[in-house]
Design an enzyme around this catalytic site. Structure first.
Site, mmCIF file in Angstrom:
data_model
loop_
_atom_site.group_PDB
_atom_site.id
_atom_site.type_symbol
_atom_site.label_atom_id
_atom_site.label_comp_id
_atom_site.label_asym_id
_atom_site.label_seq_id
_atom_site.Cartn_x
_atom_site.Cartn_y
_atom_site.Cartn_z
ATOM 1 N N HIS A 152 0.912 -1.261 -0.116
ATOM 2 C CA HIS A 152 0.145 -0.028 -0.076
ATOM 3 C C HIS A 152 0.816 1.106 -0.098
ATOM 4 O O HIS A 152 0.840 2.367 -0.757
ATOM 5 C CB HIS A 152 -0.970 -0.073 1.204
ATOM 6 C CG HIS A 152 -1.845 1.272 1.407
ATOM 7 N ND1 HIS A 152 -3.104 1.145 0.989
ATOM 8 C CD2 HIS A 152 -1.484 2.480 1.817
ATOM 9 C CE1 HIS A 152 -3.666 2.351 1.232
ATOM 10 N NE2 HIS A 152 -2.750 3.164 1.755
ATOM 11 N N GLU A 153 1.930 1.321 0.714
ATOM 12 C CA GLU A 153 2.569 2.497 0.998
ATOM 13 C C GLU A 153 3.503 2.856 -0.049
ATOM 14 O O GLU A 153 3.728 3.920 -0.596
ATOM 15 C CB GLU A 153 3.537 2.386 2.391
ATOM 16 C CG GLU A 153 2.669 2.471 3.581
ATOM 17 C CD GLU A 153 1.472 3.718 3.624
ATOM 18 O OE1 GLU A 153 1.745 4.671 3.047
ATOM 19 O OE2 GLU A 153 0.584 3.467 4.416
ATOM 20 N N HIS A 199 1.545 4.661 -2.906
ATOM 21 C CA HIS A 199 1.831 6.027 -2.899
ATOM 22 C C HIS A 199 3.152 6.401 -3.301
ATOM 23 O O HIS A 199 3.397 7.221 -3.815
ATOM 24 C CB HIS A 199 1.731 6.417 -1.153
ATOM 25 C CG HIS A 199 0.354 6.281 -0.736
ATOM 26 N ND1 HIS A 199 -0.666 6.963 -1.183
ATOM 27 C CD2 HIS A 199 -0.284 5.728 0.331
ATOM 28 C CE1 HIS A 199 -1.853 6.616 -0.665
ATOM 29 N NE2 HIS A 199 -1.439 5.791 0.348
ATOM 30 N N HIS A 226 3.454 6.536 -6.967
ATOM 31 C CA HIS A 226 2.866 7.605 -7.524
ATOM 32 C C HIS A 226 3.451 8.841 -7.556
ATOM 33 O O HIS A 226 3.762 9.756 -8.183
ATOM 34 C CB HIS A 226 1.698 7.964 -6.621
ATOM 35 C CG HIS A 226 0.552 8.563 -7.414
ATOM 36 N ND1 HIS A 226 -0.733 8.878 -6.760
ATOM 37 C CD2 HIS A 226 0.364 9.215 -8.471
ATOM 38 C CE1 HIS A 226 -1.613 9.774 -7.488
ATOM 39 N NE2 HIS A 226 -1.001 9.692 -8.548
HETATM 40 ZN ZN LIG Z 1 -2.882 5.156 1.946
#
Ligand SMILES: [Zn+2]
Length: 690
Positions: A474-475, A478, A481
């Site tokens: 998940h991290e 980010h 991105h």
């Molecule tokens: Zn998040």
């Protein structure tokens, strides 16, 4: 102190973590604030023609330095907290807030942004530059910059009162939480509770100089009772205390949030009307991907309708299990967590401990990197940089041999490190006009996993739970991105300027790979035997993944609809009460109505004290996008036999990750998927496909 030697003011490359000391913070921040204010003053001078080069660029250059330096301080404060560092942080933080508030209210700057927008050069600007100017004008407007002189003082008063009320709202929750204590004398009454929960309660009682066990309304203390305590009346007592805290039914009268809720909603409504909107929901959506409150409500109602049959089935199963296996004739609110836990244990008998043995750190990290490299045709290599702790590792990402980004990973929990996991940016990508070179992005990836154990003087690799592996992916979503952006303008490169309800797209997207057999096979190796995850265990994990997803979906929809209606068609102080709004939502979507005394709204800090007002729906909204985007990889996987499709990855990189905030998220999504987002993939992933 010689300011020229202050390491916080060295912006030549990566932060000088080894050299930065708390003493450097005050002088560096003061110097950067002076520089920034001087530049702002120069920009306030009348000028014949405002241009990007004579206005946005100098402002960006100087405020970027302030953000980067303060970002380092904030990061250190979060990961290696010491009394000296905390003191320096707290001393400087108000100065930083004051500066940004000043900037947001500077009407001369606002006028210059508007002049740029109407100026002769605007048409020729890149989409990224246009978007930055558009966002700036929008934010000034939402900050009240265009209000009449009569309305301005009231607007400022609203902001101030609102801030005070939201602070009071969370203080009340905290005070009511801290005040409550339930003492249990006899250990026999705690039957069913795990040992660690009992030990913690025992220690809490001892700390108060009492015998027996002490339970509070802090989550780690009360939740094990709801989940495991066999004694029904004990569950009921703690459920009731938690469900009524900070209300007229629980805690001291001065902690009752009833009036605060109404007053907060009144102020938001008034603010919206001053700004020329019909309600606060419209204000909230100006900077989000969702267009109108009705669009959000339709989305939520549709989701509720689709989830409902599954929720009904979940509940019927739970009721029948509770009757047959637990002797609970009528399932009450305080039985739900308990019975669910028992049902889950019976159905999916595997332990987290068992799964954990298959996820040693080196294998997981290699698997993560391999996934990223295969999807996006990049190479990740170890790199060196000054760090803040010996546990920290540093890497570089290359594409076709060229450096495109770097990142720090700080994996383990330790004293002085804030809990949770997050990605933060150390610096963003931008083209530097002075050198015509690219400043590459740098990210911090921070987790709080268990550190490697040292057994007989030998260090064993850390073992991660499957949840921790998901968190890591998940991290990194980010992080990708932020780091794989190709945008040249700082204000909209990477995650900058991405709409709030779309920002979780890449992160939730990455989580999906942790549920893929093809990926897990290469990412697992048993700590003792080195064997990959067995298929049978994987199948159990998949089956458990969607346990009660119908009920959980309806719960999220209930919170989201309640939030939306409060800020949309509810009249604060009118005939209908907040409780009426909640009851109406529950009547519409819930399959099991909570007891009449339940006052969950009195501790709904997300919307009354956090940034989620008329925005709670964002969780589900972003999940639709991430699931649907992932659907493209599933389709490619079906065709080619490999979900790690490089072609699809290249498209995801080009249209979504690389674009950052330089265009609306819906445009990026459509460019990637070739159509509007649909809810099907989310339903399928949650086991709720029709
Ligand atoms: Zn998040």
């Amino acid at each position: 102190m010689n300011i020229a030697l202050n390491p916080l003011l060295d912006f030549s490359d990566l932060p000088q973590f080894a050299a930065i000391k708390p003493d450097h913070i005050g002088p560096a921040i003061d110097s950067l604030l002076d520089q920034s204010r001087n530049v702002v003053k120069e920009l306030e001078e009348p000028i014949a023609q405002v241009t990007w080069e004579n206005f946005v660029e100098p402002l960006e250059n100087v405020t970027e330095k302030l953000s980067r330096a303060w970002g380092i301080v904030g990061h250190l404060n979060a990961v290696v907290d010491t009394p000296e560092l905390r003191a320096a942080y707290n001393e400087n933080q108000p100065k930083i807030t004051e500066f940004w508030t000043e900037l947001a209210q500077n009407l001369t700057l606002f006028t210059s942004y508007k002049a740029l927008q109407l100026g002769p050069d605007y048409a020729g600007y890149s989409a990224a530059r246009k978007k930055i100017i558009e966002n700036a004008v929008r934010d000034f407007r939402l900050g009240g910059a265009e209000l009449s002189e009569e309305d301005k003082p009231r607007f400022a008063e609203i902001q101030e009162k609102h801030a005070a009320l939201t602070t009071k709202f969370s203080e009340n929750i905290l005070d009511a939480t801290n005040d409550y204590a339930l003492f249990v004398e006899d250990e026999a009454e705690l039957a069913g509770l795990p040992d660690d929960a009992k030990q913690a309660a025992r220690a809490a009682a001892e700390k108060d100089g009492k015998t027996g066990y002490k339970f509070t309304l802090h989550f780690p203390s009360y939740f094990p009772i709801l989940q495991y305590a066999d004694k029904r009346s004990l569950r009921e007592t703690i459920y009731r205390a938690n469900a009524t805290k900070a209300s007229e039914l629980g805690g001291k009268p001065e902690w009752d949030n009833t009036q605060n809720i109404v007053d907060i909603l009144k102020l938001r409504d008034e603010e919206a009307k001053l700004l020329g909107y019909k309600n606060y929901a419209e204000v909230s959506l100006v900077s989000k991907m969702a267009q109108t409150p009705d669009q959000v409500i339709d989305f939520l109602q549709d989701l509720a309708q689709r989830a409902r049959p599954f929720a009904e089935k979940d509940l019927a199963e739970l009721r029948s299990f509770a009757q047959k296996e637990l002797g609970i004739e009528k399932l009450e609110a305080w039985d739900v967590t308990y019975a669910s836990e028992k049902l889950r244990e019976q159905r999916y008998a595997f332990s987290e401990q068992e799964v954990k043995q298959y996820f040693p750190e080196p294998k997981v990290i290699a698997g993560l990197f391999r996934t990223i490299e295969t999807l996006f045709s990049v190479t990740i290599k170890p790199d060196t940089a000054p760090v803040w702790h010996p546990d920290v590792k540093f890497f570089r990402i290359e594409k076709d041999g060229a450096l495109i980004g770097q990142f720090y990973i700080d994996l383990y929990a330790r004293q002085g490190k804030r809990g949770g996991a997050w990605m933060d940016d150390a610096r963003g990508r931008r083209r530097l006009e002075s050198t015509n070179g690219i400043q590459t992005p740098v990210a911090y990836l921070t987790c709080n996993f268990t550190e490697p154990a040292v057994i007989d003087g030998k260090t064993k690799p850390a073992l991660f739970t499957h949840d921790e592996v998901i968190t890591l992916f998940h991290e990194f979503g980010h992080g990708l991105h932020h780091m794989l952006t190709r945008v040249d303008e700082l204000g909209v490169s990477g995650i900058s300027g991405v709409e709030w309800d779309a920002v979780e797209l890449p992160s939730q997207f990455m989580e999906n790979f942790c549920w893929e057999w093809d990926v897990l096979q290469h990412m697992t190796a048993h700590a003792d035997t080195g064997a990959a995850l067995p298929r049978a265990l994987f199948d159990k994990m998949i089956a458990a993944k969607n346990f009660q997803s119908g009920l959980q979906t309806l719960r999220q929809v209930e919170f989201s609809l309640f939030d939306m209606h409060l800020h949309y068609d509810y009249q604060p102080g009118g005939k209908q009460s907040v409780q009426d709004v909640l009851n109406a939502v529950r009547a519409q979507v819930s399959v099991m109505t909570p007891p009449e005394f339940n006052r969950f709204q009195h501790s709904f800090a997300h919307i009354f004290a956090g940034g989620y007002a008329a925005g709670y729906y964002s969780y589900k909204w972003a999940e639709v996008l991430s699931a649907d985007a992932y659907g493209a990889f599933e389709e490619a996987g079906k065709a080619s036999g490999n979900v790690l499709s490089g072609d699809t990855g290249a498209r995801f990189l080009r249209e979504i990750l690389a674009m950052g905030g330089s265009r609306p998220a819906i445009d990026s999504f459509k460019a990637f998927r070739g159509r509007e987002p649909t809810i099907d993939a989310l339903l399928r992933h949650s086991g709720m496909a029709a």
